[in-house]
Design an enzyme around this catalytic site. Sequence first.
Site, PDB file in Angstrom:
ATOM      1  N   CYS A 133      -6.455   2.956 -15.690  1.00 39.18           N
ATOM      2  CA  CYS A 133      -7.485   3.875 -16.165  1.00 39.18           C
ATOM      3  C   CYS A 133      -6.873   4.792 -17.220  1.00 39.18           C
ATOM      4  O   CYS A 133      -5.851   5.439 -16.987  1.00 39.18           O
ATOM      5  CB  CYS A 133      -8.012   4.698 -14.990  1.00 39.18           C
ATOM      6  SG  CYS A 133      -8.900   6.183 -15.458  1.00 39.18           S
ATOM      7  N   GLU A 134      -7.470   4.851 -18.403  1.00 33.85           N
ATOM      8  CA  GLU A 134      -6.885   5.647 -19.478  1.00 33.85           C
ATOM      9  C   GLU A 134      -7.083   7.150 -19.281  1.00 33.85           C
ATOM     10  O   GLU A 134      -6.484   7.949 -19.992  1.00 33.85           O
ATOM     11  CB  GLU A 134      -7.468   5.228 -20.821  1.00 33.85           C
ATOM     12  CG  GLU A 134      -8.935   5.531 -21.024  1.00 33.85           C
ATOM     13  CD  GLU A 134      -9.420   5.090 -22.396  1.00 33.85           C
ATOM     14  OE1 GLU A 134     -10.289   5.780 -22.940  1.00 33.85           O
ATOM     15  OE2 GLU A 134      -8.937   4.067 -22.921  1.00 33.85           O
ATOM     16  N   HIS A 135      -7.893   7.528 -18.314  1.00 33.48           N
ATOM     17  CA  HIS A 135      -8.132   8.957 -18.083  1.00 33.48           C
ATOM     18  C   HIS A 135      -7.071   9.594 -17.194  1.00 33.48           C
ATOM     19  O   HIS A 135      -6.758  10.776 -17.333  1.00 33.48           O
ATOM     20  CB  HIS A 135      -9.512   9.170 -17.450  1.00 33.48           C
ATOM     21  CG  HIS A 135     -10.638   8.672 -18.309  1.00 33.48           C
ATOM     22  ND1 HIS A 135     -11.779   8.085 -17.793  1.00 33.48           N
ATOM     23  CD2 HIS A 135     -10.769   8.640 -19.662  1.00 33.48           C
ATOM     24  CE1 HIS A 135     -12.578   7.741 -18.786  1.00 33.48           C
ATOM     25  NE2 HIS A 135     -11.983   8.052 -19.927  1.00 33.48           N
ATOM     26  N   HIS A 136      -6.517   8.794 -16.233  1.00 32.84           N
ATOM     27  CA  HIS A 136      -5.532   9.351 -15.308  1.00 32.84           C
ATOM     28  C   HIS A 136      -4.250   8.523 -15.225  1.00 32.84           C
ATOM     29  O   HIS A 136      -3.311   8.898 -14.516  1.00 32.84           O
ATOM     30  CB  HIS A 136      -6.135   9.450 -13.895  1.00 32.84           C
ATOM     31  CG  HIS A 136      -7.369  10.302 -13.829  1.00 32.84           C
ATOM     32  ND1 HIS A 136      -8.640   9.768 -13.861  1.00 32.84           N
ATOM     33  CD2 HIS A 136      -7.511  11.650 -13.752  1.00 32.84           C
ATOM     34  CE1 HIS A 136      -9.524  10.758 -13.795  1.00 32.84           C
ATOM     35  NE2 HIS A 136      -8.877  11.900 -13.733  1.00 32.84           N
ATOM     36  N   GLN A 174     -13.516   0.544 -17.419  1.00 33.17           N
ATOM     37  CA  GLN A 174     -14.105  -0.712 -16.980  1.00 33.17           C
ATOM     38  C   GLN A 174     -15.238  -1.171 -17.891  1.00 33.17           C
ATOM     39  O   GLN A 174     -15.393  -2.370 -18.148  1.00 33.17           O
ATOM     40  CB  GLN A 174     -14.604  -0.574 -15.543  1.00 33.17           C
ATOM     41  CG  GLN A 174     -15.117  -1.882 -14.946  1.00 33.17           C
ATOM     42  CD  GLN A 174     -15.480  -1.745 -13.489  1.00 33.17           C
ATOM     43  OE1 GLN A 174     -14.888  -0.938 -12.765  1.00 33.17           O
ATOM     44  NE2 GLN A 174     -16.454  -2.507 -13.028  1.00 33.17           N
ATOM     45  N   HIS A 202     -11.296   1.795  -8.193  1.00 34.77           N
ATOM     46  CA  HIS A 202     -10.572   2.728  -9.062  1.00 34.77           C
ATOM     47  C   HIS A 202      -9.776   3.711  -8.211  1.00 34.77           C
ATOM     48  O   HIS A 202     -10.353   4.484  -7.441  1.00 34.77           O
ATOM     49  CB  HIS A 202     -11.554   3.505  -9.953  1.00 34.77           C
ATOM     50  CG  HIS A 202     -12.213   2.649 -10.987  1.00 34.77           C
ATOM     51  ND1 HIS A 202     -11.953   2.785 -12.341  1.00 34.77           N
ATOM     52  CD2 HIS A 202     -13.109   1.630 -10.873  1.00 34.77           C
ATOM     53  CE1 HIS A 202     -12.678   1.891 -13.004  1.00 34.77           C
ATOM     54  NE2 HIS A 202     -13.375   1.192 -12.140  1.00 34.77           N
ATOM     55  N   CYS A 204      -8.288   6.291  -9.177  1.00 35.55           N
ATOM     56  CA  CYS A 204      -8.557   7.679  -9.555  1.00 35.55           C
ATOM     57  C   CYS A 204      -9.743   8.239  -8.776  1.00 35.55           C
ATOM     58  O   CYS A 204      -9.901   9.456  -8.663  1.00 35.55           O
ATOM     59  CB  CYS A 204      -8.807   7.787 -11.057  1.00 35.55           C
ATOM     60  SG  CYS A 204     -10.165   6.770 -11.656  1.00 35.55           S
TER      61      CYS A 204
END
Length: 245
Positions: A133-136, A174, A202, A204
Amino acid sequence: MMNEKENGRAIERNSTPLNTKPVLPYTLHDPVDSDGLSWPSIGSRERVEENAEEQEKRIERIAGAVSTILTELGENVNREGLKLTPERFAKAMLYFTKGYQDNIVTDVINEAVFEEDHDEMVIVRDIEFYSLCEHHLVPFYGKVHIGYIPRKKVLGLSKLARLAEMYGRRLQVQERLTKQIAIALQEMLKPYGVAVIIEATHMCMVSRGIQKVGSSTVTSCMLGCFRERLETRQEFLNLVRTRNV
């Protein structure tokens, strides 16, 4: 006629936060670049072209940054369990993001497009994938189901899994991953239609934040006849859901 000031207020009222975001990569660039890379990151070509010495320096830079993070977390980077962790992490991250470097023509497809008189649905389901996940920067993983209806051209079945692997081994969301697989397949084969469904967990969402263990996320992308014809889409969904008893 509105004056300039009134026109400015009208534009401001009609604007949303979404309008200000950058155009997504699958709409800004072609699925396959002239050199065979597909939606590369800014530094993809540097990674592709670097020699062993340059790669070692990259690992050292990443490891140095990880040592700083561990220190800021209150850890002792010199204790036995963590002494080699920064270097291990650097090598792991380069592997987790190796999809940016893959050449979709030579590394993924590799001359596996064949002329075949077949125009019925082809489905490969339950393709396992792992991504970040590119956010976390924590994992999300699950299964990809890919279907298409050929227009005189078919792709070697293992290549569908390689396609999912290539886009999965990147920093992702995703929704983008689903669409990239579908658009790339549509571009390469020009079939009557492509359908992609991803079911994923996920970390996260499971291990932090709301911490809802057991939750899953489902995304889909339907192109061509799968989008235009309800019965075709329904056939694909039924075949994906079917399991041997």
